[in-house]
Design an enzyme around this catalytic site. Sequence first.
Site, PDB file in Angstrom:
ATOM      1  N   GLN A   1       0.813  -1.219   0.000  1.00 60.55           N
ATOM      2  CA  GLN A   1       0.000   0.000   0.000  1.00 60.55           C
ATOM      3  C   GLN A   1       0.846   1.268   0.000  1.00 60.55           C
ATOM      4  OE1 GLN A   1      -1.779  -1.175   3.891  1.00 60.55           O
ATOM      5  NE2 GLN A   1      -1.415   0.922   4.527  1.00 60.55           N
TER       6      GLN A   1
ATOM      7  N   CYS B   1      -5.277   0.379   3.597  1.00 62.52           N
ATOM      8  CA  CYS B   1      -5.415  -1.038   3.927  1.00 62.52           C
ATOM      9  C   CYS B   1      -6.829  -1.539   3.652  1.00 62.52           C
ATOM     10  CB  CYS B   1      -5.050  -1.271   5.382  1.00 62.52           C
ATOM     11  SG  CYS B   1      -6.009  -0.269   6.524  1.00 62.52           S
TER      12      CYS B   1
ATOM     13  N   HIS C   1      -6.532  -1.355  11.503  1.00 63.32           N
ATOM     14  CA  HIS C   1      -5.910  -1.889  10.294  1.00 63.32           C
ATOM     15  C   HIS C   1      -6.816  -2.970   9.694  1.00 63.32           C
ATOM     16  CE1 HIS C   1      -2.777  -2.598   7.478  1.00 63.32           C
ATOM     17  NE2 HIS C   1      -2.374  -3.755   7.980  1.00 63.32           N
TER      18      HIS C   1
END
Lengths: 251, 214
Positions: B19, B25, B161
């Site tokens: 990323q 994410c 995340h």
Amino acid sequence: APAQPRAASFQAWGPPSPELLAPTRFALEMFNRGRAAGTRAVLGLVRGRVRRAGQGSLYSLEATLEEPPCNDPMVCRLPVSKKTLLCSFQVLDELGRHVLLRKDCGPVDTKVPGAGEPKSAFTQGSAMISSLSQNHPDNRNETFSSVISLLNEDPLSQDLPVKMASIFKNFVITYNRTYESKEEARWRLSVFVNNMVRAQKIQALDRGTAQYGVTKFSDLTEEEFRTIYLNTLLRKEPGNKMKQAKSVGDL
Amino acid sequence: APPEWDWRSKGAVTKVKDQGMCGSCWAFSVTGNVEGQWFLNQGTLLSLSEQELLDCDKMDKACMGGLPSNAYSAIKNLGGLETEDDYSYQGHMQSCNFSAEKAKVYINDSVELSQNEQKLAAWLAKRGPISVAINAFGMQFYRHGISRPLRPLCSPWLIDHAVLLVGYGNRSDVPFWAIKNSWGTDWGEKGYYYLHRGSGACGVNTMASSAVVD
């Protein structure tokens, strides 16, 4: 027992002596780096000592820092009231230039100076980590083992800055890092060293088999890492409502 | 659930992506899930475009973060996902350049999965990789092995995340989830993270979801 000078160059708790003033200010500046106005800590009392070798001086400092209350969720993870931190710093002064080799802070849970040895989460944690680390000497990769052993060495070891700088150099080569200036490189070195201490703590407190150590993110502060790579929206916003999936038995 | 499962060995998982310096994410987690769903339902593994989501999913905030649940809606509303080759990753937001004619994959719906890890394992083995969100505590310094931080250090309430569950199993009697991350192959175990399974570690079970492809 009240802290007593252990050597001629040891300063007991108090305002920083002229000798410790510059490295203390530098450590405080590093501590506050990246913090917004109104969230910066102010210096309380300091004690420490200096060891000189060649053209360098290694300062081992302990300082109490007062942090203002934090209620901004963008800045702190949980609302916290004003708190006192006990910090341990190691600052290398080489030809008038400072490098922060170690920074470790924890909340003070008793009133600190003057009433004997301060007790803090930091000192308790360090003792626990030290004992846990010794129980698992074989579970770490070579690089991390060398970092751990360095961190467990006498903090006044003359070799410590050199060895840590060598590990940092390997990191820079491995991950092809370039920094804009020598100041930036020195700052990244100090972040790297702090991160190795953090990784050591995470390692000691992990109940699985994971190993933590040098990664490509090792020169980033926690705030930088969180801001750049993580996604705090996940905890803040409800998002689009979805249907509940049927369990596989119902398919 | 079978005692172990790994979609990587069954061809349902594309290579680990990166990323870059961008909080995207959520997009990688969702494309990973859709890649798996498309493979299992249509028989072809395609690497899909995260950049399309960064640019065109207006409910989310590109590199500033996003939510898988919003991303599924965006894919559905846009009319599908282009492939990585057709709409390649730049790591920063651009103007939306989606073309419905180039969309190779569609989804029909999305579903929220159980918080029971046994049921999650059963669902994964039967239906494919799962998008999950976790608390990333310790991941900055993770190298390998099965991570199991103390619960107070890795609270399920502090999720930050999004990743992809691609399998599960046991290593020396320690149960784990195999998790595809999006930080490149030079992080973790060739880009994968292994997290303890069965204890709700780091909130792995709190935000599990999947696209539905009919």
